[in-house]
Write a protein that holds these residues in place. Structure first.
Motif, mmCIF file in Angstrom:
data_model
loop_
_atom_site.group_PDB
_atom_site.id
_atom_site.type_symbol
_atom_site.label_atom_id
_atom_site.label_comp_id
_atom_site.label_asym_id
_atom_site.label_seq_id
_atom_site.Cartn_x
_atom_site.Cartn_y
_atom_site.Cartn_z
ATOM 1 N N UNK A 172 -65.555 -12.650 -5.874
ATOM 2 C CA UNK A 172 -64.828 -12.209 -7.063
ATOM 3 C C UNK A 172 -63.514 -11.589 -6.614
ATOM 4 N N UNK A 173 -62.409 -12.232 -6.969
ATOM 5 C CA UNK A 173 -61.086 -11.764 -6.572
ATOM 6 C C UNK A 173 -60.465 -10.912 -7.673
ATOM 7 N N UNK A 174 -59.365 -10.236 -7.355
ATOM 8 C CA UNK A 174 -58.764 -9.273 -8.272
ATOM 9 C C UNK A 174 -57.594 -9.852 -9.058
ATOM 10 N N UNK A 175 -57.790 -9.993 -10.365
ATOM 11 C CA UNK A 175 -56.681 -10.379 -11.237
ATOM 12 C C UNK A 175 -55.640 -9.273 -11.301
ATOM 13 N N UNK A 176 -56.094 -8.030 -11.218
ATOM 14 C CA UNK A 176 -55.176 -6.897 -11.303
ATOM 15 C C UNK A 176 -54.158 -6.932 -10.174
ATOM 16 N N UNK A 177 -54.597 -7.340 -8.984
ATOM 17 C CA UNK A 177 -53.673 -7.418 -7.851
ATOM 18 C C UNK A 177 -52.582 -8.436 -8.110
#
Length: 204
Positions: A172-177
């Motif tokens: 699960x990667x970070x959309x926020x980043x």
């Protein structure tokens, strides 16, 4: 009903993974009286942990009734498409559009030039469909809230799935980043796809 599809969860493809819809079912007896509908509304509110004061609940209940009846009616039309109530079920179309509709103001570079050749362009014996959820290549649904960052969510979801297909590991990667990376035009205002690719010191 043009916005109705955004107020309810379409239980197809990725929607099955949403924890927001688990174990919440509609039955005919829920629509027998105003009292049973109110019980349904309270059960829905508890399921989604939504709290309303008495005045707000009266207003929301009327909207909820219409949405619930629409879901129940569509689900009994004999179609393969099935609907369920999500956490937006007591919002009207206009309210949902105002709160969660797109506020995209940046459109530059949305049509990138094609680079290279599609690696599977000449592939043969391609199946008519693939359910990537069953192959473990799809993460649970995420909520972008009021931020117009669908561009980041789409890109991150694609990368997550491609990584799983290639490595058999679902992360699960970070959309926020990715949103934070777009400091020039604002990641919540439509974003800019160039944020997803390396740039040099001159911004080229």
């Amino acid at each position: 009903m043009t916005m109705m599809k955004f107020l309810i969860v379409f239980v197809v493809l990725i929607a099955f993974t949403s924890h927001l819809c688990e174990s919440f079912e509609l039955e005919g007896k829920d629509f027998e009286s105003e009292r049973s509908l109110m019980q349904l509304y309270k059960r829905w509110s508890s399921h989604h942990r939504i709290s309303r004061n008495a005045h707000e609940m009266h207003k929301r209940f009327k909207i909820f009734q219409d949405n619930a009846k629409h879901v129940f009616r569509v689900n009994h039309m004999g179609k393969s498409l099935k609907l369920r109530l999500n956490q937006f079920a007591d919002l009207s179309d206009d309210e949902f559009s105002m709160m969660y509709g797109s506020n995209i103001t940046h459109y530059n570079g949305l049509h990138a030039n094609r680079v290279g050749e599609f690696m599977y362009e000449r592939a043969m014996n391609i199946p008519s469909s693939i359910d990537w959820r069953q192959k473990g290549a799809v993460n649970a649904i995420k909520n972008q809230g009021h931020c117009g960052s669908c561009w980041a969510f789409a890109a991150v979801a694609a990368v997550e799935s491609i990584h799983q297909i290639r490595t058999n590991e679902l992360v699960s990667l970070s959309e926020q980043a990715v949103v934070d990376c777009d400091y020039k035009v604002g990641g919540c205002r439509g974003g800019n796809y160039v944020c997803l690719v390396p740039i040099d010191d001159d911004g080229l």
